[in-house]
Design a protein around this motif. Structure first.
Motif, short mmCIF file in Angstrom:
data_model
loop_
_atom_site.label_atom_id
_atom_site.label_comp_id
_atom_site.label_asym_id
_atom_site.label_seq_id
_atom_site.Cartn_x
_atom_site.Cartn_y
_atom_site.Cartn_z
N PRO A 143 0.27 8.92 -6.19
CA PRO A 143 -0.27 9.73 -5.11
C PRO A 143 -1.79 9.92 -5.14
CG PRO A 143 1.65 10.77 -6.08
CD PRO A 143 1.31 9.59 -6.93
N GLU A 144 -2.39 9.82 -6.32
CA GLU A 144 -3.84 9.98 -6.40
C GLU A 144 -4.59 8.83 -5.73
OE1 GLU A 144 -2.55 7.73 -10.08
OE2 GLU A 144 -1.81 9.48 -9.05
N MET A 145 -3.90 7.74 -5.45
CA MET A 145 -4.52 6.57 -4.82
C MET A 145 -4.67 6.71 -3.31
SD MET A 145 -5.24 4.52 -7.29
CE MET A 145 -5.53 2.95 -6.50
N GLY A 146 -3.86 7.58 -2.71
CA GLY A 146 -3.94 7.74 -1.26
C GLY A 146 -3.47 9.11 -0.83
N THR A 147 -4.04 9.59 0.25
CA THR A 147 -3.68 10.90 0.77
C THR A 147 -2.40 10.82 1.60
OG1 THR A 147 -4.95 10.56 2.79
CG2 THR A 147 -6.12 11.53 0.92
N ASP A 148 -1.84 11.97 1.91
CA ASP A 148 -0.67 12.00 2.79
C ASP A 148 -1.00 11.35 4.13
OD1 ASP A 148 0.91 13.25 0.91
OD2 ASP A 148 0.60 15.26 1.72
N LYS A 149 -2.21 11.60 4.60
CA LYS A 149 -2.63 11.02 5.87
C LYS A 149 -2.66 9.49 5.78
CE LYS A 149 -6.36 11.13 9.26
NZ LYS A 149 -7.68 11.65 9.60
N ALA A 150 -3.14 8.96 4.66
CA ALA A 150 -3.19 7.50 4.48
C ALA A 150 -1.78 6.91 4.43
CB ALA A 150 -3.96 7.17 3.20
N VAL A 151 -0.85 7.62 3.78
CA VAL A 151 0.53 7.14 3.71
C VAL A 151 1.15 7.12 5.10
CG1 VAL A 151 2.84 7.65 2.81
CG2 VAL A 151 0.85 7.92 1.32
N LYS A 152 0.95 8.20 5.86
CA LYS A 152 1.50 8.27 7.22
C LYS A 152 0.93 7.16 8.10
CE LYS A 152 2.56 13.18 7.30
NZ LYS A 152 2.24 14.50 7.88
N GLU A 153 -0.38 6.93 7.98
CA GLU A 153 -1.03 5.89 8.77
C GLU A 153 -0.49 4.51 8.40
OE1 GLU A 153 -3.24 4.20 11.69
OE2 GLU A 153 -2.94 6.34 11.38
N ALA A 160 0.83 -1.21 0.00
CA ALA A 160 0.00 0.00 0.00
C ALA A 160 0.87 1.26 0.00
CB ALA A 160 -0.93 -0.01 1.21
N ILE A 161 1.90 1.26 0.81
CA ILE A 161 2.81 2.41 0.87
C ILE A 161 3.47 2.62 -0.49
CG2 ILE A 161 4.97 3.28 1.86
CD1 ILE A 161 4.11 1.77 4.48
N ASP A 162 3.91 1.54 -1.10
CA ASP A 162 4.54 1.61 -2.42
C ASP A 162 3.55 2.18 -3.45
OD1 ASP A 162 6.79 1.11 -4.18
OD2 ASP A 162 5.61 -0.55 -5.00
N LEU A 163 2.33 1.68 -3.42
CA LEU A 163 1.30 2.15 -4.35
C LEU A 163 1.01 3.63 -4.13
CD1 LEU A 163 -0.89 1.52 -6.51
CD2 LEU A 163 -2.44 1.05 -4.59
N TYR A 164 0.82 4.03 -2.87
CA TYR A 164 0.53 5.43 -2.56
C TYR A 164 1.68 6.34 -2.97
CZ TYR A 164 -3.24 3.65 0.45
OH TYR A 164 -4.36 3.02 0.96
N THR A 165 2.91 5.84 -2.86
CA THR A 165 4.08 6.64 -3.21
C THR A 165 4.20 6.79 -4.73
OG1 THR A 165 5.22 5.84 -1.24
CG2 THR A 165 6.58 6.82 -2.94
#
Length: 104
Positions: A23-33, A15-20
């Motif tokens: 970025p449209e797949m996850g918010t900064d908050k989602a990445v931090k979580e 998930a972290i890799d995907l969000y990175t």
């Protein structure tokens, strides 16, 4: 429990890799979580591996067999964070002189 933690960690890392990468797949908050949960999962996995290793040591002692190899997480400490190499340097000149006088 070890398998569950490994799968959880793998999922979080994906998930972290995907969000990175997207970025449209996850918010900064989602990445931090996700990073926070991954760190917690890593810590839990290390605890499980340490306990498992301990019991493998007991078993090898009882059976009179060779000790199991040390898990990577236990073999070398991790120095992540704000530690600097200088924090492990020898003491002050006074301490060195003291040790010299004591024969150490």
């Amino acid at each position: 429990e070890e398998t569950v933690q490994k799968r959880t960690l793998a999922g979080l890392e994906n998930a972290i890799d995907l969000y990175t990468k997207q970025p449209e797949m996850g918010t900064d908050k989602a990445v931090k979580e996700a990073k926070k949960e991954a760190a917690e999962s890593r810590a839990k996995l290390q605890q499980i591996e340490a306990g498992l290793y301990k019991f493998k040591l007991y078993l090898s002692a009882l059976e009179g067999t060779d000790a199991p190899s040390t898990p990577a997480a236990l073999a070398a400490p991790s120095f992540e964070g704000d530690l600097e190499y200088d924090s492990f340097a020898s003491g002050t000149e006074e301490e060195e002189e003291e040790q010299g006088e004591l024969g150490g």
